[in-house]
Design a protein around this motif. Sequence first.
Motif, PDB file in Angstrom:
ATOM      1  N   SER A 116       0.820  -1.220   0.000  1.00 18.27           N
ATOM      2  CA  SER A 116       0.000   0.000   0.000  1.00 18.27           C
ATOM      3  C   SER A 116       0.851   1.267   0.000  1.00 18.27           C
ATOM      4  O   SER A 116       0.512   2.247  -0.672  1.00 18.27           O
ATOM      5  CB  SER A 116      -0.921   0.014   1.227  1.00 18.27           C
ATOM      6  N   LEU A 117       1.951   1.258   0.736  1.00 20.31           N
ATOM      7  CA  LEU A 117       2.765   2.471   0.905  1.00 20.31           C
ATOM      8  C   LEU A 117       3.971   2.534  -0.027  1.00 20.31           C
ATOM      9  O   LEU A 117       4.658   3.557  -0.088  1.00 20.31           O
ATOM     10  CB  LEU A 117       3.213   2.587   2.359  1.00 20.31           C
ATOM     11  N   SER A 122       4.963  -5.081  -5.994  1.00 25.98           N
ATOM     12  CA  SER A 122       3.825  -5.968  -6.248  1.00 25.98           C
ATOM     13  C   SER A 122       3.532  -6.806  -5.017  1.00 25.98           C
ATOM     14  O   SER A 122       4.363  -6.880  -4.100  1.00 25.98           O
ATOM     15  CB  SER A 122       4.121  -6.883  -7.438  1.00 25.98           C
ATOM     16  N   ILE A 123       2.393  -7.470  -4.990  1.00 28.00           N
ATOM     17  CA  ILE A 123       2.030  -8.320  -3.849  1.00 28.00           C
ATOM     18  C   ILE A 123       3.038  -9.457  -3.648  1.00 28.00           C
ATOM     19  O   ILE A 123       3.496  -9.689  -2.518  1.00 28.00           O
ATOM     20  CB  ILE A 123       0.598  -8.873  -3.999  1.00 28.00           C
ATOM     21  N   ILE A 310      10.383  10.070   6.705  1.00 32.32           N
ATOM     22  CA  ILE A 310       9.013  10.006   7.241  1.00 32.32           C
ATOM     23  C   ILE A 310       8.328   8.721   6.800  1.00 32.32           C
ATOM     24  O   ILE A 310       7.629   8.063   7.582  1.00 32.32           O
ATOM     25  CB  ILE A 310       8.182  11.229   6.776  1.00 32.32           C
ATOM     26  N   ARG A 311       8.532   8.328   5.530  1.00 31.59           N
ATOM     27  CA  ARG A 311       7.900   7.097   5.043  1.00 31.59           C
ATOM     28  C   ARG A 311       8.455   5.873   5.768  1.00 31.59           C
ATOM     29  O   ARG A 311       7.716   4.940   6.085  1.00 31.59           O
ATOM     30  CB  ARG A 311       8.101   6.956   3.531  1.00 31.59           C
ATOM     31  N   VAL A 312       9.771   5.887   6.051  1.00 41.46           N
ATOM     32  CA  VAL A 312      10.377   4.789   6.812  1.00 41.46           C
ATOM     33  C   VAL A 312       9.734   4.683   8.189  1.00 41.46           C
ATOM     34  O   VAL A 312       9.372   3.587   8.644  1.00 41.46           O
ATOM     35  CB  VAL A 312      11.902   4.999   6.949  1.00 41.46           C
ATOM     36  N   LEU A 313       9.581   5.812   8.860  1.00 40.33           N
ATOM     37  CA  LEU A 313       8.963   5.825  10.195  1.00 40.33           C
ATOM     38  C   LEU A 313       7.528   5.321  10.146  1.00 40.33           C
ATOM     39  O   LEU A 313       7.113   4.513  10.987  1.00 40.33           O
ATOM     40  CB  LEU A 313       9.004   7.240  10.782  1.00 40.33           C
ATOM     41  N   LEU A 314       6.745   5.782   9.154  1.00 40.92           N
ATOM     42  CA  LEU A 314       5.333   5.389   9.045  1.00 40.92           C
ATOM     43  C   LEU A 314       5.203   3.886   8.807  1.00 40.92           C
ATOM     44  O   LEU A 314       4.445   3.200   9.520  1.00 40.92           O
ATOM     45  CB  LEU A 314       4.663   6.169   7.908  1.00 40.92           C
ATOM     46  N   ILE A 315       5.930   3.375   7.825  1.00 36.65           N
ATOM     47  CA  ILE A 315       5.847   1.941   7.507  1.00 36.65           C
ATOM     48  C   ILE A 315       6.316   1.102   8.693  1.00 36.65           C
ATOM     49  O   ILE A 315       5.672   0.105   9.067  1.00 36.65           O
ATOM     50  CB  ILE A 315       6.686   1.618   6.251  1.00 36.65           C
ATOM     51  N   ALA A 367      12.655   1.137  -4.508  1.00 34.63           N
ATOM     52  CA  ALA A 367      11.962   2.105  -3.651  1.00 34.63           C
ATOM     53  C   ALA A 367      11.941   1.679  -2.182  1.00 34.63           C
ATOM     54  O   ALA A 367      11.597   2.481  -1.308  1.00 34.63           O
ATOM     55  CB  ALA A 367      10.534   2.316  -4.150  1.00 34.63           C
ATOM     56  N   PHE A 368      12.286   0.414  -1.888  1.00 35.94           N
ATOM     57  CA  PHE A 368      12.309  -0.041  -0.496  1.00 35.94           C
ATOM     58  C   PHE A 368      13.530   0.529   0.201  1.00 35.94           C
ATOM     59  O   PHE A 368      14.666   0.336  -0.252  1.00 35.94           O
ATOM     60  CB  PHE A 368      12.328  -1.568  -0.419  1.00 35.94           C
ATOM     61  N   ASP A 369      13.329   1.208   1.307  1.00 37.12           N
ATOM     62  CA  ASP A 369      14.417   1.838   2.059  1.00 37.12           C
ATOM     63  C   ASP A 369      14.923   0.878   3.130  1.00 37.12           C
ATOM     64  O   ASP A 369      14.140   0.340   3.929  1.00 37.12           O
ATOM     65  CB  ASP A 369      13.920   3.135   2.716  1.00 37.12           C
TER      66      ASP A 369
END
Length: 414
Positions: A116-117, A122-123, A310-315, A367-369
């Motif tokens: 989702s984020l 892909s799934i 921020i995205r790292v923290l959220l996920i 895109a994965f951090d």
Amino acid sequence: MDIFSSYNLIIEASVILILSFWFNGLSRKTNIPSVLMLIVLGIVLQYVAKAFVDQLPDLFPALEVLGIVGLIMIVLEASLELELRKDKIWVLLKSMAIALMGLGLSAWIAALILHSLIPEMSIPQAWVYATPLSILSSAIIIPSVTRLREEKREFHIYESTFSDIAGIILFYFLIGQLNPEEGTGVAGFAGSILLTIVIAIIASYVIILIFQGIKSQAKQFLLIAVLLLLYAIGKKFHLSSLIIILIFGLVIANMKLFFAGPLKKYLKEDRAKQIYKELHIITLESAFVVRTFFFVVFGITIILSSLLSIRVLLISILILTSIYGIRFVLLRTFYGKDIFPQLFIAPRGLITVLLFYAIPEEAKVAAFDQGILLFIIIGTSVIMTWAMIRSRKKPATGEVIDLEITNQVVEEEE
């Protein structure tokens, strides 16, 4: 100053091992996991090294080898302590159920969060990334729960061992499905596991029968070399090699059970017990050394700036919330209200790092951090540290009852 010269490396390695031994003692007094101290030591060494050299060498090959050998030693160490007795069956089955359901549900929710984020994922890719994040770290748990009550300690040893093995099996199954040429489907994969179990049982009997006849004193590292060889060959043939290590440990730790009936006459019990005792000591010592260097090297490779996104923290926070939410439901269902500190003992570590580095190129998502991996490993370790410290301050129910009985006896005597 060449900090990577031969004598300097010997000095540095020796100091690290001495500090690790001291960390173990400090951990017993404070309940702060020694692994967390080792990671922090690695981070400190990273900045110290950067003051002397412009660029650190590539430590990934060393990290990978240390991780594989450490994983084998830790699973072997855990299996050597597992007693297969009738009174342990219920604990074993509950631990297995919680480990498997926790792994599956955590991976499913984490995959949904990642998909989702991170729209580029892909799934199927999300499942590959989510699985390592859902595996408990026996490398952290086993040495950290030694001071818990026996039933809680056994639960964590069983649960983390099952989680390790099931997580690795699930990860490589998912990897296989991404490549249609290598994928064997559920039936083929189940057949591979069954074949591994059969090979492991046969190999365990053969190894014990051969080694109990060897009179040389220096045979324990020969035995470990044989196990490492079986593990590596099994990996080459895409077998679930960790099952071989687990089953061998179970067979030699419960030799009377496996050499019952007609097989009893083939067991030289005194020699087999001696092999077991010596192997247990060497495995314990080897696991300590390998675990020490793995987590220190991991700390050296950590990039702290990756935690500022921020995205790292959220996920990461969403995945952490799902981990403990699922764990709460499972523990309340199987164990009722007495779920502290078990609820918060869910660290990620050695296997999580190893499997992330094992993700093939076709499954990787730019895109994965990597900060997500780091945040969850540190976050689960810190939460576990807090819980262990709290549990140390809070006496167990049995201890309270014993204290009350003691006080009552003293009053009656007076």
